[in-house]
Design a protein around this motif. Structure first.
Motif: not given
Length: 426
Positions: A317-322
């Motif tokens: 989720a963190i990778n996709a968000r940023f």
């Protein structure tokens, strides 16, 4: 790899194949493994082969990606509800006849999909296809429970998942090639052919539930039986935790064609290889699970799987968000996330069914309905909240991972507390 011997051998009625006969020798065990693996693969075969064609089908039927994603939800509706029907029927009438009827429905539904000219028609035929496809996984699990105890069931299920891993590995690759050299309709004609071939293989499948061991409960009492199962904390803990995993898995299955092909411009053929990478991870994890069961036990391995699932979901989720890592920023955490199938699915199913030998079909049906039913919600959420980026898929997978960990921990504490209360009252 040879499956373990059954925990017990049951006597057969005259003229019937008993549980002991069904898995009684190396040749029979190998035959049983291959056929059950094929039956269990119908869920993935029915979905994975047409994944590379989703954008193409969307354009051919003049509809949106969100509408095409609903054909996936329609399939899961039929798949979930159908399991609630087949389990009790098989407990009363045996396993082989319902499997044969299901394969006929699957073949008819596949032909209907191939002939569809609108997305609505495809949704209807996908439901029919799913009503037939679901009989394979649910009754394969029930047959394993007919023949094996808890730890042996976990080993057998890991072996089955390891073997059936070939189907989702080959599915997207084959679907991409059929799309390149034939058409998207050709994918469904191929599925119809698979249904016919599997139906023919049933001639070599023995009956694992002889008449003497079948349920005498009328089918009209099925609802009461499910209500009893819903009240069992052990079964519900495993079912909910596994259901969260499946919710995340189906967010991946429905979301990655558009995330990889449309957003990152991966070709449909290359998508098949990226998808297959995750299947290799599942197969390796199932092999590791099988080897470690005797040392650590299925319960501990199950909890380890939920922890890894939650952590990798958060990273995703963190990778996709940023936008961190680009395409590899999705592929790597998804690989570890999906690999947890090897620690979560077999162990949760074995744990859930361990206390229900007398109604394995019904318990397996409820378990499967909750597992695949969670995919209905996650697939629908992708359509509702899609913003054209991988972010929606990623946060759904992250929430699913956290939910799997939370429900497994909570149910374990409830069971422990009830056990202490029982000891105190005694």
């Amino acid at each position: 790899m040879t499956a373990p011997r059954p925990a017990s051998v049951h006597a057969s009625a005259p003229g019937q194949t008993g549980a002991g006969d069904a898995a009684g020798g190396p040749g029979n065990e190998l035959r049983l493994l291959l056929i059950l693996s094929a039956l269990m693969s119908f869920a993935s075969v029915s979905t994975d082969m047409y994944l590379p064609a989703l954008p193409t089908i969307s354009r051919a039927l003049h509809t949106t990606s969100a509408s095409i994603e609903l054909t996936f939800s329609a399939f899961l509706v039929g798949f979930s509800l159908g399991q609630l029907l087949w389990g009790p029927i098989s407990d009363r009438y045996g396993r082989r006849l319902p499997i044969a009827i299901g394969l006929v429905l699957f073949t008819i539904g596949s032909v209907g999909c191939a002939l569809s000219t609108t997305v609505t028609q495809m949704m209807v035929w996908r439901v029919v296809q799913a009503l037939g496809a679901c009989v394979g996984p649910v009754l394969s699990r029930a047959m394993v429970r007919d023949l094996y105890g808890r730890e042996q069931s976990a080993r057998m299920l890991s072996t089955l998942i390891l073997i059936m891993g070939v189907a989702p590995l080959v599915g997207p690759l084959l679907g991409g090639q059929v799309l390149a050299f034939w058409s998207w309709q050709g994918i469904f004609w191929t599925l119809a052919g698979i249904g016919v071939l599997t139906l023919a293989s049933l001639a070599a499948l023995p009956e694992s539930l002889p008449p003497a061991r079948r349920s005498a409960t009328p089918l009209r009492h099925t609802l009461g039986s499910y209500w009893e199962l819903l009240g069992d904390v052990r079964l519900m803990g495993y079912a909910l935790s596994g259901g969260f995993f499946y919710g995340g898995a189906y967010a991946f299955i429905v979301g990655t064609p558009f995330a990889y092909i449309d957003y990152y411009h991966v070709s449909p053929q290359a998508y098949g290889w990226l998808f297959g990478l995750n299947i290799v991870g599942m197969m390796v994890a199932n092999f590791v699970n099988r080897r470690l069961l005797e040392r650590f036990g299925s319960e501990r391995l199950f909890h380890i799987g939920t922890w890894i699932l939650a952590l990798t979901g958060i990273v995703l989720a963190i990778n996709a968000r940023f936008g961190w890592g680009g395409l590899p920023g999705l592929v790597v955490p998804i690989f570890f996330y999906m690999s947890m199938n090897g620690l979560i699915v077999a162990n949760s199913v074995a744990g859930a069914l361990s206390a229900f030998a007398h109604k394995a079909g019904s318990a397996s049906s409820l378990l499967g309905a909750m597992h695949y039913g969670s995919g209905i919600l996650s697939a629908a959420m992708l359509g509702w909240f899609s913003d054209g980026t991988p972010w929606t898929m990623a946060w759904i997978m992250a929430l699913a991972g956290i939910g799997s960990l939370a429900t497994s921990a909570i149910s374990t504490r409830i069971r422990a507390a009830r056990g202490l209360a029982t000891e105190a009252s005694g």
